[in-house]
Design a protein around this motif. Structure first.
Motif, PDB file in Angstrom:
ATOM      1  N   ARG A 290     -11.011  11.613   7.296  1.00 24.00           N
ATOM      2  CA  ARG A 290      -9.652  11.049   7.160  1.00 24.00           C
ATOM      3  C   ARG A 290      -9.050  11.453   5.815  1.00 24.00           C
ATOM      4  O   ARG A 290      -7.879  11.814   5.720  1.00 24.00           O
ATOM      5  CB  ARG A 290      -9.712   9.527   7.213  1.00 24.00           C
ATOM      6  N   LEU A 291      -9.880  11.354   4.783  1.00 23.42           N
ATOM      7  CA  LEU A 291      -9.377  11.708   3.460  1.00 23.42           C
ATOM      8  C   LEU A 291      -8.966  13.169   3.422  1.00 23.42           C
ATOM      9  O   LEU A 291      -7.921  13.522   2.869  1.00 23.42           O
ATOM     10  CB  LEU A 291     -10.456  11.452   2.396  1.00 23.42           C
ATOM     11  N   ARG A 292      -9.788  14.024   4.045  1.00 28.27           N
ATOM     12  CA  ARG A 292      -9.449  15.446   4.054  1.00 28.27           C
ATOM     13  C   ARG A 292      -8.138  15.649   4.823  1.00 28.27           C
ATOM     14  O   ARG A 292      -7.291  16.442   4.419  1.00 28.27           O
ATOM     15  CB  ARG A 292     -10.577  16.247   4.716  1.00 28.27           C
ATOM     16  N   ALA A 293      -7.972  14.895   5.933  1.00 30.75           N
ATOM     17  CA  ALA A 293      -6.735  15.016   6.717  1.00 30.75           C
ATOM     18  C   ALA A 293      -5.532  14.557   5.907  1.00 30.75           C
ATOM     19  O   ALA A 293      -4.432  15.073   6.061  1.00 30.75           O
ATOM     20  CB  ALA A 293      -6.857  14.218   8.005  1.00 30.75           C
ATOM     21  N   LEU A 294      -5.754  13.592   5.034  1.00 29.70           N
ATOM     22  CA  LEU A 294      -4.647  13.083   4.202  1.00 29.70           C
ATOM     23  C   LEU A 294      -4.314  14.020   3.048  1.00 29.70           C
ATOM     24  O   LEU A 294      -3.355  13.803   2.329  1.00 29.70           O
ATOM     25  CB  LEU A 294      -5.023  11.721   3.627  1.00 29.70           C
TER      26      LEU A 294
END
Lengths: 848, 241
Positions: A290-294
């Motif tokens: 999720r963090l990478r997607a953000l």
């Protein structure tokens, strides 16, 4: 605080048990490394301070290979060679019931020669009142610390035993050392006038050495040359620094081995960190995705994971330092005792808190943590954000990696084997090779696990039905998480197997060697500070009385000298052998009869295996000795197996010794009894003829054998403690990894509960699975442990000490290993099973 | 809130396949489309047709095997992995089917994270308030939370919220850094009908206010019908529905 940091700290605090176990892993690793370092450093410091205090400002010493010089040499130095600063010294050791467990160093000096040497004797505010020392027969001066330990004040008497003779020494002076260094250096010193020391040490007319102070300039160099050219046979000029370094170097291999063992504990700690961090990454794979997607970059993910590791490392290092200080207090006594037993007398006053060692512990602890966290951090960052969330992707990739990891493992093992084949005596190379082998085996573990679990699955299916199949399959389907845990457990257990087999083999070899070597029925020696080295000189009249005992049918005499010369230290032994004693020697090569015949004839010397190994010598090479007739090169006629001295032993026939040295003394005696004689009875009778005021140790063959094994066991006490600590570190790691693994499966287990599985069935499932992991680890650890023991016995040990050991594998070591792994793993399953059984399936199934 | 229009999107002959064991599964087989700036588009298609893959390519999370993905003037295929991440952080908002909030951050912190990542958390001005005036990061986040009617839950952790509430937070988070492009992957797929409607109303109003380009992947024809344009993904290609 940045939100990413806040998120990661919250994660850590939400997983307290995981955090606690990780910190504990680092702490234990740091504690073990630090405590071993401190213990060895303290022993070294104790030795150095005591050597420096006793040597004072001397730059050189005149000494002989056999441990004494004629006191006439002092006069000729002063008169003929005009050496202004020369001081005679007589040294020896005493014990006292009033100061139990302490090797008291008798330092006999001539107070009038002391000016340039030892400030505490030379007068002045903190010096000794030399007139009382000279005028009181056998009077001693001792430091205030020693005096208070024994409850002594001037005017009291100190009862001591010196080389078996009882003496009463009047305390004439209590020295108040001027500084801490002097206080430590004088801690176990009994200062005497030289005449008194010569009397109690039975060295009348002889000196242990002559201290010299020669300037480090052209004039000094010229004087050194002049002194050397004028020395009588058997006496050599040595620099104090080299002499001290040579002694200190004697414990180098001991030091390296302990340090390697302590580093092993740290490596286990690293496995623990690796496990914990890998686990935390796996657990947060979705969050990280999720963090990478953000828009969080890979670098930021790596930094986040490493910062967490840094916190863990720092916290672990702090706790480890505290624990290490406590542990060091216990270990320093063991280390000092081993050095006393095997190498030389050393007095350790306390922990030498060297700041550099603390820094080293910290750097290692935090460094190891970061190093262990790096692979999972990179893995977390490298994952594609889309794929990161998919568990199946992770697991299928993990399974694909298994054969590749096994291949890498084989390569690493081959590199290790290649390093082991390098013909070097470097311990660093050996331990690096060992590290490669251990890591290689760890890499091969997942493949081994899959094979084993595959083999067990049908059996489990038959025994436990579907539950058994689920448990077995679970090991393979969650390989990304089970593999590091199993690898850690396998490595830990295999190392304990390796160490266990090594110690067992060593002990077995020693027992065999003692059986072959101890040929006499009764052994007589003097009580002394070192348990494995007979010292002192038996009274000739007593020797005559003993060998005249009606039950004694023959005897061997032994003269042992601890020889320290520039850059070299070994034991020189003169033997007069009863024919029955000749079979005690087992030679590496050559016919015993022929070698012993040359030995008897004085054609050369025989040398122990460690002696020739560590010096790169072989039969035909020469051992050079400074004899009374000058330098003599004596050929080695045979190399015998010997496990009594790591430094090595050189033996010559007594007749040859008497030709080369003016030293008629006998250190110990082996008595052969008539066939019908009872050894215990004879020992009693022999002791009854020892005059009052004298003491000897007379032991039967059996009791000497037991005493030797006692020393062996004591020597390996430190190893055993380290082995235990290493295992505790690994055990904690496995416990945490497996427990976390099961806790992480909460949702899956909740699903099973929701599908109708009872708490009992769930408990059995969890415990079966962790038990299966433990069993796999235990079974895999056995061949790996044996492989490690082969390396330790035949390479590391040989390179460290030069000993050839026979490998002995007792079933108890192997059963213990499998049992420990199994019990550890089963225990790891208990808490999650208990927790899951009590958790509502609804709660367990509830997502975020 | 925003004073500029979102970017156009150009997909030109995009191919993408995945390895599935021994087999290769072709998901996109030459998909092409141009989405003008500010347009609201729905992508329809059956499960496994490659809708989510399409979003991943538009966001730069994934790269096509061949073809071009251009957002505004930026060809994502020409950017490094790091630059794609920075581009995503600055220009794209994402709403997922399963909300994907960070469980260790509070609701407010979840909103502040994109601002912090794009370096606007401590800036004088994180964005513009509803009246167009400059506002700080927290103020901006709180305003958005109020807009999705969750201002009172700012300090709660996500696991305390219902599914609908979590998705509203996710929408607020996706818009807090004023992205040019909002990608929503089945935003109502995990919600009941009423809650889904409410969530879409919030999404529409916020997107309209920001003139953001919106691409929604959905199974729902009703939701798709509320968009400006419907694209259907069929056998790996896009066509107007």
């Amino acid at each position: 605080m940045r939100l990413l940091t806040r998120a990661s700290l919250r994660y850590l605090t939400q997983h307290r048990l995981q955090l606690l176990l990780s910190v504990l892993g680092v702490a234990l690793g740091v504690a073990v490394v630090l405590s071993i370092d401190l213990a060895i450093q303290s022993a070294r410091t104790g030795f150095r301070i005591s050597a420096e205090t006793v040597s004072g400002r001397a730059t050189h010493v005149l000494a002989s290979d056999v441990g004494f010089v004629d006191e006439g040499l002092l006069a000729s130095l002063r008169i003929d060679l005009d050496v202004p600063a020369a001081a005679p010294v007589v040294e020896g050791y005493a014990t006292s019931a009033r100061l139990p467990g302490r090797a008291l160093r008798i330092l006999g000096i001539d107070p009038f020669s002391e000016g340039p040497f030892r400030p505490y004797v030379a007068g002045g505010p903190t010096g000794v009142d030399v007139s009382r020392l000279i005028t009181t027969r056998r009077g001693v001066a001792l430091s205030s610390g020693l005096a208070s330990s024994g409850g002594l004040t001037p005017g009291d008497s100190l009862a001591v035993t010196v080389e078996g003779q009882a003496w009463t020494l009047p305390v004439v002076e209590v020295i108040e050392p001027g500084d801490e260094l002097a206080r430590a250096g004088l801690a176990d010193v009994l200062l005497m006038d030289i005449a008194g020391a010569q009397e109690v040490l039975r060295m009348t007319g002889r000196l242990s050495r002559i201290d010299l102070r020669l300037e480090d300039d052209a004039e000094g160099a010229a004087r050194v040359a002049a002194v050397e050219s004028a020395l009588p046979g058997g006496v050599g000029l040595q620099s104090v620094g080299t002499r001290s370094e040579t002694m200190s170097g004697m414990i180098a291999a001991f030091d390296v081995n302990l340090t390697a063992l302590s580093l092993l504990a740290l490596i286990f700690g690293m496995f623990l960190i690796y496990n914990a961090v890998t686990f935390s990454v796996v657990q947060r794979r979705q969050i990280l995705g999720r963090l990478r997607a953000l828009g969080v970059t890979r670098g930021e993910i790596v930094r986040m994971i490493l910062s967490e590791a840094l916190w863990i490392g720092a916290l672990g290092a702090v706790l480890g330092t505290v624990a290490g200080l406590f542990l060091a207090r216990g270990l320093v006594g063991m280390v000092a005792r081993t050095i006393n037993d095997l190498y030389f007398a050393v007095s350790v006053q306390g922990i030498d808190l060297e700041p550099l060692l603390l820094v080293k512990g910290w750097v290692l602890g935090i460094g190891a943590t970061l190093l262990a966290a790096l692979p999972p951090a990179l893995e977390a960052a490298g994952a594609n954000p889309r794929m990161a969330a998919l568990r199946s992707v992770v697991e299928s990739r993990a399974r694909r990696l298994v054969p590749r990891a096994a291949a890498w493992g084989a390569v690493l093992c081959l590199v290790g084997a290649g390093l082991l084949l390098i013909p070097t005596r470097s311990l660093a190379v050996s331990f690096t090779a060992l590290f490669f082998v251990i890591t290689g085996l760890a890499f091969a573990t997942p493949a081994g696990t899959l094979v084993l679990v595959g083999a067990v699955r049908p059996i489990l299916g038959r025994l436990a039905g579907t539950l058994g199949l689920i448990a077995a399959r679970g090991v393979g389907t969650s390989l990304s998480r089970t593999a590091p845990a199993i690898a850690a457990l396998v490595v830990a257990v295999s190392v304990t197997v390796g160490l266990g087999v090594m110690i067992q083999s060593f002990r077995g070899t020693l027992v065999q060697w003692l059986d072959g070597t101890l040929r006499a029925d009764v052994y007589v020696s003097l009580p002394g500070p070192g348990a494995s080295r007979a010292t002192g000189t038996l009274w000739p009249d007593l020797v005559d009385d003993f060998v005249a005992h009606p039950q004694v049918s023959g005897y061997s005499t032994y003269r042992g000298i601890d020889l320290i010369r520039e850059g070299d230290a070994f034991r020189l032994v003169a033997l007069e052998l009863d024919p029955r004693g000749e079979s005690a020697f087992d030679f590496l090569d050559g016919a015993r009869e022929e070698i012993m015949s040359r030995f008897r004839a004085g054609e050369g010397v025989i040398a122990s295996e460690p002696y020739v190994f560590s010096r790169g010598l072989e039969v035909g090479d020469a051992v050079t000795l400074t004899t009374d007739q000058g330098e003599r090169a004596l050929p080695i006629v045979g190399v015998f197996y010997d496990y009594g001295s790591e430094q090595g032993t050189v033996m010559m026939a007594r007749s040859l010794y008497d030709r080369l040295f003016d030293d008629p003394g006998i250190t110990s005696l082996g008595l052969f009894l008539e066939d019908e004689a009872n050894s215990d009875v004879v020992v009693g009778e022999l002791l009854s003829i020892v005059p009052d005021g004298r003491a000897v140790i007379a032991r039967t063959n059996d009791s000497l054998r037991s005493a030797s094994l006692e020393v062996f066991d004591r020597t390996f006490q430190v190893t055993a403690v380290l082995r235990l600590l290493a295992f505790v570190v690994a055990f904690v790691g496995v416990l945490s990894a497996l427990a976390a693994l099961q806790l992480e499966r909460a949702r899956e287990l909740g699903l099973l509960r929701a599908s109708g599985m009872t708490p009992g069935q769930l408990g059995r499932l969890v415990v079966t699975q962790t038990g299966l992991i433990g069993l796999a680890a235990g079974v895999l650890a056995v061949p790996m442990g044996l492989a490690l023991s082969v390396v330790m016995i035949f390479v590391v040990n040989k390179r460290s000490f030069g000993w050839t050991l026979n490998m002995e594998v007792g079933p108890e070591v192997l059963l213990q290993a499998v049992g420990l792994a199994l019990v550890g793993a089963l225990l790891a399953g208990v808490y999650p099973a208990w927790k899951m059984a009590r958790t509502s399936p609804a709660l367990a199934l509830r997502g975020e | 809130m925003r004073d500029r229009e979102g970017p156009s999107i150009d997909l030109i002959d995009v191919h993408k396949s995945y390895e599935e064991g021994e087999r290769t599964h072709e998901v996109l087989t030459g998909a092409s489309v141009t989405i003008p700036a500010g347009q609201r588009v729905a992508i329809l298609g059956p499960s496994g047709s490659g809708k989510s893959t399409l979003l991943n390519l538009m966001s730069g999370i994934d790269l096509p095997d061949s073809g071009t993905v251009r957002i505004g003037d930026t060809d994502l295929g020409r950017l490094s992995e790091r630059d794609r991440t920075l581009f995503r952080r600055d220009h794209i908002g994402f709403v997922f089917q399963f909300f994907n909030l960070l469980p260790t951050l509070t609701v407010l912190e979840n909103l502040l994270l994109p601002l912090e990542l794009s370096g606007r958390a401590n800036g004088v001005r994180a964005g513009r308030g509803v009246d167009g005036s400059g506002v700080g990061a927290e103020e901006q986040a709180r305003a958005l939370l109020d807009a999705v009617e969750l201002g009172a839950r700012a300090d709660a952790f996500p696991d305390r919220l219902s599914g609908g509430e979590q998705q509203r937070v996710a929408i607020a988070r996706s818009l807090v850094h004023e992205p040019d492009l909002l990608l929503a992957d089945e935003p109502t797929g995990n919600l009941d009908e009423d809650t889904g409607d409410r969530v879409i109303e919030v999404l529409e109003s916020l997107v309209a206010a920001g003139r953001t380009t919106l691409v929604v992947v959905t199974h729902s024809r009703e939701l798709a019908g509320r968009m400006d344009r419907i694209l259907e993904l069929d056998h790996g290609r896009l066509r107007d529905g």
